[in-house]
Design a protein around this motif. Structure first.
Motif, PDB file in Angstrom:
ATOM      1  N   TRP A 135       0.840  -1.196   0.000  1.00 44.91           N
ATOM      2  CA  TRP A 135       0.000   0.000   0.000  1.00 44.91           C
ATOM      3  C   TRP A 135       0.878   1.251   0.000  1.00 44.91           C
ATOM      4  O   TRP A 135       1.999   1.249   0.500  1.00 44.91           O
ATOM      5  N   THR A 136       0.325   2.326  -0.506  1.00 46.83           N
ATOM      6  CA  THR A 136       1.013   3.616  -0.458  1.00 46.83           C
ATOM      7  C   THR A 136       0.799   4.250   0.910  1.00 46.83           C
ATOM      8  O   THR A 136      -0.116   3.862   1.656  1.00 46.83           O
ATOM      9  N   LEU A 137       1.627   5.232   1.229  1.00 48.22           N
ATOM     10  CA  LEU A 137       1.466   5.946   2.506  1.00 48.22           C
ATOM     11  C   LEU A 137       0.097   6.628   2.573  1.00 48.22           C
ATOM     12  O   LEU A 137      -0.533   6.650   3.636  1.00 48.22           O
ATOM     13  N   GLU A 138      -0.361   7.175   1.460  1.00 43.49           N
ATOM     14  CA  GLU A 138      -1.665   7.838   1.437  1.00 43.49           C
ATOM     15  C   GLU A 138      -2.788   6.855   1.767  1.00 43.49           C
ATOM     16  O   GLU A 138      -3.696   7.166   2.530  1.00 43.49           O
ATOM     17  N   ALA A 139      -2.718   5.666   1.160  1.00 44.48           N
ATOM     18  CA  ALA A 139      -3.752   4.656   1.406  1.00 44.48           C
ATOM     19  C   ALA A 139      -3.719   4.185   2.862  1.00 44.48           C
ATOM     20  O   ALA A 139      -4.774   3.984   3.484  1.00 44.48           O
ATOM     21  N   ILE A 140      -2.531   4.027   3.411  1.00 40.16           N
ATOM     22  CA  ILE A 140      -2.401   3.613   4.820  1.00 40.16           C
ATOM     23  C   ILE A 140      -2.964   4.696   5.728  1.00 40.16           C
ATOM     24  O   ILE A 140      -3.687   4.404   6.686  1.00 40.16           O
ATOM     25  N   ALA A 141      -2.638   5.946   5.433  1.00 37.86           N
ATOM     26  CA  ALA A 141      -3.151   7.065   6.233  1.00 37.86           C
ATOM     27  C   ALA A 141      -4.676   7.086   6.208  1.00 37.86           C
ATOM     28  O   ALA A 141      -5.318   7.273   7.253  1.00 37.86           O
ATOM     29  N   ASN A 142      -5.267   6.872   5.052  1.00 42.49           N
ATOM     30  CA  ASN A 142      -6.732   6.828   4.953  1.00 42.49           C
ATOM     31  C   ASN A 142      -7.311   5.655   5.732  1.00 42.49           C
ATOM     32  O   ASN A 142      -8.331   5.792   6.416  1.00 42.49           O
ATOM     33  N   GLU A 143      -6.672   4.500   5.632  1.00 45.84           N
ATOM     34  CA  GLU A 143      -7.155   3.300   6.334  1.00 45.84           C
ATOM     35  C   GLU A 143      -7.106   3.479   7.846  1.00 45.84           C
ATOM     36  O   GLU A 143      -8.039   3.101   8.560  1.00 45.84           O
ATOM     37  N   LEU A 144      -6.012   4.038   8.337  1.00 45.58           N
ATOM     38  CA  LEU A 144      -5.831   4.196   9.786  1.00 45.58           C
ATOM     39  C   LEU A 144      -6.384   5.527  10.298  1.00 45.58           C
ATOM     40  O   LEU A 144      -6.314   5.792  11.499  1.00 45.58           O
ATOM     41  N   LYS A 145      -6.865   6.365   9.372  1.00 55.36           N
ATOM     42  CA  LYS A 145      -7.414   7.680   9.729  1.00 55.36           C
ATOM     43  C   LYS A 145      -6.391   8.549  10.457  1.00 55.36           C
ATOM     44  O   LYS A 145      -6.649   9.103  11.522  1.00 55.36           O
TER      45      LYS A 145
END
Length: 171
Positions: A135-145
């Motif tokens: 996953w990209t950092l952006e996707a991880i940030a969205n997933e973990l809020k």
């Protein structure tokens, strides 16, 4: 082959090299370009072009070549969809090395896994998503809020802890 008007044949032969070059740029293959231009010539109807200026016929000819080339590219994409040129590294046979190296690698993997399990849940999940899932950092940030910077910090701090644990075990 349909009967072509002699004027059309002369017209075709005059513009053929430029049309082949055009199709080759679109297709990336001179052989396929030759076939496309030949097919375009066969599709050019004598009745449709006799009353038009040569410039209009040439423009029409180029559009036929372009459309045939794009159709060829679409077909090629459909045929190759899902096929990877290079298989992922983990599917290829790996050299297990010596028995000692295999044991050492197994111990390191066990220790890394234990260290990962001991990390806070968000840090562990961020590392798993980033390293295992890709996953990209952006996707991880969205997933973990969380923010992208926080996602990066979690991954970096977790990886440092795993590296330190491996380093301490090897001393």
């Amino acid at each position: 082959m349909s009967a072509q008007h002699p004027r059309q044949i002369t017209f075709f032969l005059e513009h053929r090299p430029a049309l082949v070059d055009y199709a080759a740029r679109l297709l990336g293959s001179r052989d396929q370009a030759e076939d496309i231009v030949q097919d375009a010539f066969l599709r050019l109807k004598t009745d449709d072009t006799s009353e038009y200026a040569p410039r209009q016929v040439l423009s029409y000819f180029y559009s036929i070549v372009r459309n045939l080339a794009l159709d060829q590219l679409k077909r090629r994409n459909v045929e190759t969809r899902g096929r990877e040129i290079d298989p992922p590294f983990w599917i290829l046979p790996q050299d297990p090395g010596t028995p000692e190296e295999a044991v050492l690698y197994s111990d390191q993997a066990r220790l890394a896994s234990q260290t990962l399990d001991a990390l806070p849940p968000d840090t562990r999940r961020a590392i798993e998503l980033y390293r295992s899932e890709g996953w990209t950092l952006e996707a991880i940030a969205n997933e973990l809020k969380i923010s992208v910077a926080t996602a990066h910090r979690l991954i970096r701090s977790g990886m440092v802890k795993i590296a330190l644990s491996l380093d301490q075990a090897s001393q």
